[in-house]
Enzyme design. Structure first.
Site, mmCIF file in Angstrom:
data_model
loop_
_atom_site.group_PDB
_atom_site.id
_atom_site.type_symbol
_atom_site.label_atom_id
_atom_site.label_comp_id
_atom_site.label_asym_id
_atom_site.label_seq_id
_atom_site.Cartn_x
_atom_site.Cartn_y
_atom_site.Cartn_z
ATOM 1 N N MET A 1 47.428 46.264 33.915
ATOM 2 C CA MET A 1 47.206 45.066 34.662
ATOM 3 C C MET A 1 46.649 45.325 36.042
ATOM 4 S SD MET A 1 48.895 43.379 37.328
ATOM 5 C CE MET A 1 50.380 44.285 37.272
ATOM 6 N N PRO A 2 46.924 46.432 36.664
ATOM 7 C CA PRO A 2 46.281 46.602 37.971
ATOM 8 C C PRO A 2 44.759 46.581 37.840
ATOM 9 C CG PRO A 2 48.032 48.195 37.697
ATOM 10 C CD PRO A 2 47.820 47.544 36.366
ATOM 11 N N LEU A 3 44.138 45.880 38.767
ATOM 12 C CA LEU A 3 42.681 45.862 38.866
ATOM 13 C C LEU A 3 42.307 46.864 39.933
ATOM 14 C CD1 LEU A 3 39.805 44.724 38.523
ATOM 15 C CD2 LEU A 3 40.455 42.895 40.118
#
Length: 129
Positions: free
Chosen positions: A1-3
């Protein structure tokens, strides 16, 4: 989920970019225990005249290998972030020849309702993730 958003000077070839992105993703997986397919990365290349990255007075030398990494993420523990800084810098040095003095990292924090991975839904809020 981290961008993960990468800002680099123009001039790297495709193999160097692949190694940079792969190495950063592996550090993210190792540091935060995110799933292998949880990979969202954007690389922006800049002319040297369009990006300035000094050292905040810390006497940190910069070179043409400089990489600014922005991580947009849900809240993370301080220990996880500190581990990520170390993991990423040591991996980039070993695999890409980028010295730790050329790696700057910034986290931008958001919450579950700030993410939709598609289908017009907030998967964290709806319990899909």
């Amino acid at each position: 989920m981290p961008l993960m958003k990468f800002h680099v000077y123009k001039g790297r070839n495709a193999e160097e970019i692949d190694a940079l992105l792969d190495t950063a993703h592996e550090a993210m997986v190792r540091s935060f225990n995110v799933p292998e397919r949880d990979r969202y990365q954007i690389l922006n290349e800049h002319e040297p005249s369009h990006m300035r990255a000094l050292d905040t007075g810390l006497d940190i030398p910069r070179s043409e290998k400089f990489v600014l990494v922005e991580v947009v993420s849900r809240p993370r523990a301080q220990a996880e972030k500190l581990g990520f800084y170390e993991n990423l810098c040591s991996s980039l040095r070993e695999r890409c020849g980028i010295p730790s003095t050329d790696v700057m990292i910034s986290f931008v924090q958001n919450t579950d309702e700030d993410w939709s991975f598609g289908r017009g839904r907030a998967q964290f809020v709806e319990g899909e993730l």
